[in-house]
Design a protein around this motif. Structure first.
Motif, PDB file in Angstrom:
ATOM      1  N   SER A 165      -2.087  -1.721  -0.943  1.00 53.09           N
ATOM      2  CA  SER A 165      -2.002  -1.661  -2.402  1.00 53.09           C
ATOM      3  C   SER A 165      -0.545  -1.818  -2.820  1.00 53.09           C
ATOM      4  CB  SER A 165      -2.565  -0.330  -2.914  1.00 53.09           C
ATOM      5  OG  SER A 165      -1.801   0.757  -2.398  1.00 53.09           O
ATOM      6  N   GLY A 166      -0.307  -1.726  -4.122  1.00 55.54           N
ATOM      7  CA  GLY A 166       1.053  -1.830  -4.622  1.00 55.54           C
ATOM      8  C   GLY A 166       1.350  -3.196  -5.188  1.00 55.54           C
ATOM      9  N   ILE A 167       2.609  -3.566  -5.211  1.00 55.28           N
ATOM     10  CA  ILE A 167       3.029  -4.785  -5.906  1.00 55.28           C
ATOM     11  C   ILE A 167       2.615  -6.066  -5.180  1.00 55.28           C
ATOM     12  CG2 ILE A 167       4.958  -3.622  -7.037  1.00 55.28           C
ATOM     13  CD1 ILE A 167       6.806  -4.828  -5.000  1.00 55.28           C
ATOM     14  N   CYS A 168       2.112  -5.943  -3.955  1.00 55.00           N
ATOM     15  CA  CYS A 168       1.619  -7.123  -3.233  1.00 55.00           C
ATOM     16  C   CYS A 168       0.126  -7.340  -3.467  1.00 55.00           C
ATOM     17  CB  CYS A 168       1.899  -7.014  -1.744  1.00 55.00           C
ATOM     18  SG  CYS A 168       1.109  -5.595  -0.949  1.00 55.00           S
ATOM     19  N   GLY A 169      -0.491  -6.499  -4.320  1.00 52.04           N
ATOM     20  CA  GLY A 169      -1.921  -6.600  -4.577  1.00 52.04           C
ATOM     21  C   GLY A 169      -2.703  -5.580  -3.761  1.00 52.04           C
ATOM     22  N   SER A 170      -4.003  -5.556  -4.003  1.00 48.33           N
ATOM     23  CA  SER A 170      -4.875  -4.602  -3.302  1.00 48.33           C
ATOM     24  C   SER A 170      -5.920  -5.356  -2.489  1.00 48.33           C
ATOM     25  CB  SER A 170      -5.572  -3.686  -4.318  1.00 48.33           C
ATOM     26  OG  SER A 170      -4.626  -2.910  -5.034  1.00 48.33           O
ATOM     27  N   PHE A 171      -6.002  -5.033  -1.224  1.00 45.75           N
ATOM     28  CA  PHE A 171      -6.981  -5.675  -0.339  1.00 45.75           C
ATOM     29  C   PHE A 171      -7.095  -4.857   0.946  1.00 45.75           C
ATOM     30  CE2 PHE A 171      -2.836  -7.368   0.715  1.00 45.75           C
ATOM     31  CZ  PHE A 171      -2.821  -7.422   2.091  1.00 45.75           C
ATOM     32  N   THR A 172      -8.134  -5.124   1.691  1.00 46.61           N
ATOM     33  CA  THR A 172      -8.327  -4.507   3.004  1.00 46.61           C
ATOM     34  C   THR A 172      -8.522  -5.613   4.025  1.00 46.61           C
ATOM     35  OG1 THR A 172      -9.339  -2.518   2.058  1.00 46.61           O
ATOM     36  CG2 THR A 172      -9.769  -2.967   4.382  1.00 46.61           C
ATOM     37  N   VAL A 173      -7.867  -5.505   5.155  1.00 44.65           N
ATOM     38  CA  VAL A 173      -7.973  -6.534   6.185  1.00 44.65           C
ATOM     39  C   VAL A 173      -7.964  -5.882   7.564  1.00 44.65           C
ATOM     40  CG1 VAL A 173      -5.465  -6.934   6.237  1.00 44.65           C
ATOM     41  CG2 VAL A 173      -7.014  -8.723   7.048  1.00 44.65           C
ATOM     42  N   ARG A 174      -8.853  -6.351   8.421  1.00 41.09           N
ATOM     43  CA  ARG A 174      -8.867  -5.865   9.809  1.00 41.09           C
ATOM     44  C   ARG A 174      -7.875  -6.674  10.631  1.00 41.09           C
ATOM     45  NH1 ARG A 174     -14.480  -5.545   8.705  1.00 41.09           N
ATOM     46  NH2 ARG A 174     -14.836  -7.577   9.664  1.00 41.09           N
ATOM     47  N   VAL A 175      -7.094  -5.974  11.438  1.00 37.90           N
ATOM     48  CA  VAL A 175      -6.120  -6.610  12.317  1.00 37.90           C
ATOM     49  C   VAL A 175      -6.377  -6.101  13.732  1.00 37.90           C
ATOM     50  CG1 VAL A 175      -3.675  -7.012  12.796  1.00 37.90           C
ATOM     51  CG2 VAL A 175      -4.415  -6.596  10.440  1.00 37.90           C
TER      52      VAL A 175
END
Length: 344
Positions: free
Chosen positions: A52-62
């Protein structure tokens, strides 16, 4: 080679390392994470990192692992984002999965390039100044809190085409600049951290409260003065910090007006970042070691090579080591120590 051909291994899944890995993965890059916490590695692989934050909000598996022996393919780039106190052990584990032609990018606070070069070779090190901020809100939940950039450079040679390719990849995170003076940029950030981060750890105050104290501002100025004298002996050309703070101009001049100017600038820094809490203080509060040996300790270590006296930086290093070993409390009263009497 195109930037999309690069393969990455990120060491450490804290705020900076985790967001770096997540944004690379989100943009289609081949990236995996190595972190020593097996449960956390499983969480990142199975449920993903929530950004989250200024880079946007998303969820990603790594894909994430707790041991390099679990990683099946060799990597072009190791992005080393652990704390400086953990970096040698982490790199020792990871080096076997770095290609012979690969590079280690040092993303730590302080100057760690020398120590990493002793393990991987100077020719395989890329210095990196991380100029953006992030925080871990909870395990697997990371937030980019402030904008900024990366500055990349080789410690011992000018930028080349490969550095441009790497810059293109990392630009999916923040803007990237390359430089032929990475040590000057790293040292510039080290100087400001040696004042703000280290003094904050000694007293436990937020930056605004700390820099309202005239004696602390005097200590702040002397830390910079000693650091610049060491840089001169080392042949380091210190860059202007943040494009604004020129340490040599800051120190120039004598007398009442020059001193008033210096104190005024420090007060402005304190006001602008008044709610900033020292990262070293946060480490101490969690029972962790600080990165003092790679901040003021770097200044002291190199001063010894040239028989230079850096008494203020030496006292700061000693005090924080005493705090780490529970021999000293975190309190503003530390500035009343006799070692600082000349600043009364």
């Amino acid at each position: 080679m195109k930037s999309t051909d690069l393969s990455f291994l990120v060491l450490g899944a804290g705020a900076i390392g985790g967001i770096t890995a997540a944004l690379l993965r989100k943009n289609g890059y081949d990236v995996e994470i190595l972190c020593r916490d097996k449960e956390y590695a499983s969480l990142i692989s199975d449920k993903g990192l929530s950004i989250s934050g200024i880079c946007g909000s998303f969820t990603v598996r790594v894909p994430s692992y707790s041991s390099a022996s679990e990683i099946s393919s060799k990597k072009d780039i190791i992005l080393h984002a652990t704390k400086a106190t953990d970096m040698s052990a982490a790199l020792s584990d990871a080096l076997p999965v770095l290609k012979e032609s690969g590079f280690v990018v040092s993303m730590q606070n302080g100057i760690c390039e020398d120590e990493l070069a002793s393990m991987a070779g100077t020719e395989r090190i890329i210095g990196c100044v991380t100029g953006w901020g992030a925080t871990m809100e909870s395990r697997g939940a990371l937030s980019m809190t402030s904008a900024g950039d990366f500055i990349l450079g080789y410690p011992a040679k000018p930028p080349d085409d490969f550095l441009d390719i790497l810059s293109e990849a990392l630009s999916v995170i923040v803007p990237v600049r390359t430089t032929d003076n990475i040590m000057g940029h790293l040292y510039s950030k080290l100087v400001i951290n040696s004042c703000i981060t280290s003094l904050g750890a000694i007293c436990g105050l937020y930056l605004g409260d700390m820099l309202r104290i005239r004696k602390v501002r005097k200590i702040f100025i002397e830390i910079i003065r000693e650091a610049v004298s060491v840089a001169d002996k080392m042949g380091i050309r210190i860059e202007v910090f943040g494009g604004r703070l020129d340490f040599r101009k800051f120190l120039s001049g004598t007398g009442f007006i020059a001193e008033l100017r210096r104190h005024g600038l420090i007060r402005l820094i304190g006001f602008k970042y008044r709610r900033l809490k020292s990262s070293s203080l946060q480490s101490l509060e969690r029972g962790k070691k600080t990165e003092i040996d790679y901040l003021n300790g770097y200044i002291v270590h190199n001063a010894m090579k040239y028989n230079l006296a850096v008494p203020v930086n030496s006292v700061v290093v000693d005090m924080i080591h005493e705090i780490e070993s529970k021999k000293r409390e975190i309190t503003p009263e530390n500035f009343s120590d006799k070692s600082f009497n000349r600043f009364n």
